[in-house]
Design a protein around this motif. Structure first.
Motif, PDB file in Angstrom:
ATOM      1  N   LEU A  75       1.308  -1.214  -0.122  1.00 46.80           N
ATOM      2  CA  LEU A  75       0.213  -0.109  -0.283  1.00 46.80           C
ATOM      3  C   LEU A  75       0.791   1.072  -0.062  1.00 46.80           C
ATOM      4  CD1 LEU A  75      -2.563  -0.745   2.603  1.00 46.80           C
ATOM      5  CD2 LEU A  75      -3.537  -0.480   0.242  1.00 46.80           C
ATOM      6  N   CYS A  76       2.642   1.165   0.073  1.00 47.59           N
ATOM      7  CA  CYS A  76       3.164   2.236   0.441  1.00 47.59           C
ATOM      8  C   CYS A  76       3.158   2.790  -0.317  1.00 47.59           C
ATOM      9  CB  CYS A  76       4.036   2.165   1.635  1.00 47.59           C
ATOM     10  SG  CYS A  76       5.335   3.198   1.830  1.00 47.59           S
ATOM     11  N   PRO A  77       3.939   2.261  -1.605  1.00 48.47           N
ATOM     12  CA  PRO A  77       4.455   2.027  -3.114  1.00 48.47           C
ATOM     13  C   PRO A  77       2.907   3.407  -3.568  1.00 48.47           C
ATOM     14  CG  PRO A  77       4.852  -0.318  -2.574  1.00 48.47           C
ATOM     15  CD  PRO A  77       4.789   0.600  -1.375  1.00 48.47           C
ATOM     16  N   ALA A  78       2.200   1.718  -3.964  1.00 48.36           N
ATOM     17  CA  ALA A  78       0.644   2.331  -4.265  1.00 48.36           C
ATOM     18  C   ALA A  78       0.318   3.311  -3.816  1.00 48.36           C
ATOM     19  CB  ALA A  78      -0.246   1.288  -3.684  1.00 48.36           C
ATOM     20  N   GLY A  79       0.111   3.810  -2.650  1.00 41.11           N
ATOM     21  CA  GLY A  79      -0.663   5.251  -2.189  1.00 41.11           C
ATOM     22  C   GLY A  79       0.500   6.558  -2.871  1.00 41.11           C
ATOM     23  N   LEU A  80       1.694   5.604  -2.975  1.00 45.15           N
ATOM     24  CA  LEU A  80       2.807   7.104  -2.962  1.00 45.15           C
ATOM     25  C   LEU A  80       2.377   7.822  -5.349  1.00 45.15           C
ATOM     26  CD1 LEU A  80       5.340   9.104  -2.610  1.00 45.15           C
ATOM     27  CD2 LEU A  80       6.147   7.494  -3.505  1.00 45.15           C
ATOM     28  N   ILE A  81       1.898   6.339  -5.689  1.00 45.13           N
ATOM     29  CA  ILE A  81       1.408   6.729  -6.818  1.00 45.13           C
ATOM     30  C   ILE A  81       0.521   7.320  -6.769  1.00 45.13           C
ATOM     31  CG2 ILE A  81       0.884   5.038  -8.687  1.00 45.13           C
ATOM     32  CD1 ILE A  81       3.635   3.512  -8.107  1.00 45.13           C
ATOM     33  N   PHE A  82      -0.757   6.377  -6.873  1.00 41.76           N
ATOM     34  CA  PHE A  82      -1.293   6.930  -6.771  1.00 41.76           C
ATOM     35  C   PHE A  82      -1.829   9.168  -6.192  1.00 41.76           C
ATOM     36  CE2 PHE A  82      -4.243   2.663  -6.140  1.00 41.76           C
ATOM     37  CZ  PHE A  82      -3.814   3.296  -7.347  1.00 41.76           C
ATOM     38  N   GLY A  83      -0.787   9.187  -5.070  1.00 38.99           N
ATOM     39  CA  GLY A  83      -0.934   9.971  -4.852  1.00 38.99           C
ATOM     40  C   GLY A  83      -0.440  11.807  -6.035  1.00 38.99           C
ATOM     41  N   VAL A  84       1.012  10.759  -6.388  1.00 43.36           N
ATOM     42  CA  VAL A  84       1.599  11.314  -7.501  1.00 43.36           C
ATOM     43  C   VAL A  84       0.826  11.748  -8.589  1.00 43.36           C
ATOM     44  CG1 VAL A  84       3.305  11.265  -9.463  1.00 43.36           C
ATOM     45  CG2 VAL A  84       3.515  11.335  -7.113  1.00 43.36           C
ATOM     46  N   ILE A  85       0.361  10.557  -9.253  1.00 41.27           N
ATOM     47  CA  ILE A  85      -0.929  11.004  -9.548  1.00 41.27           C
ATOM     48  C   ILE A  85      -2.052  12.101  -9.830  1.00 41.27           C
ATOM     49  CG2 ILE A  85      -2.385   9.964 -11.874  1.00 41.27           C
ATOM     50  CD1 ILE A  85      -0.695   7.127 -11.295  1.00 41.27           C
TER      51      ILE A  85
END
Length: 68
Positions: free
Chosen positions: A49-59
């Protein structure tokens, strides 16, 4: 400079995902430090969830900036 556009719900969800993933990473390090070796699979999956949240936040941030 305030924007009159409605706020997207994606960014708070992405931040929550990142936070939960980061907490799972800390839990795994703490469990390994105390000698636990066989961790449940859901703990390891929660770290994703950590990298997924980072990716979704940047997008979400990039999309919101392009709309403004």
């Amino acid at each position: 400079m305030a924007s009159n556009s409605p706020r997207s719900a994606v960014l708070p969800v992405a931040m929550a995902m990142f936070g939960v993933g980061l907490l799972a990473i800390i839990v795994i390090f703490a469990l390994f430090a105390t000698g636990h070796q066989d961790l449940p699979a859901w703990v390891s999956l929660a770290t994703l969830l950590c990298p997924a949240g980072l990716i979704f936040g940047v997008i979400a941030t990039v999309v919101r900036a392009r709309r403004s």
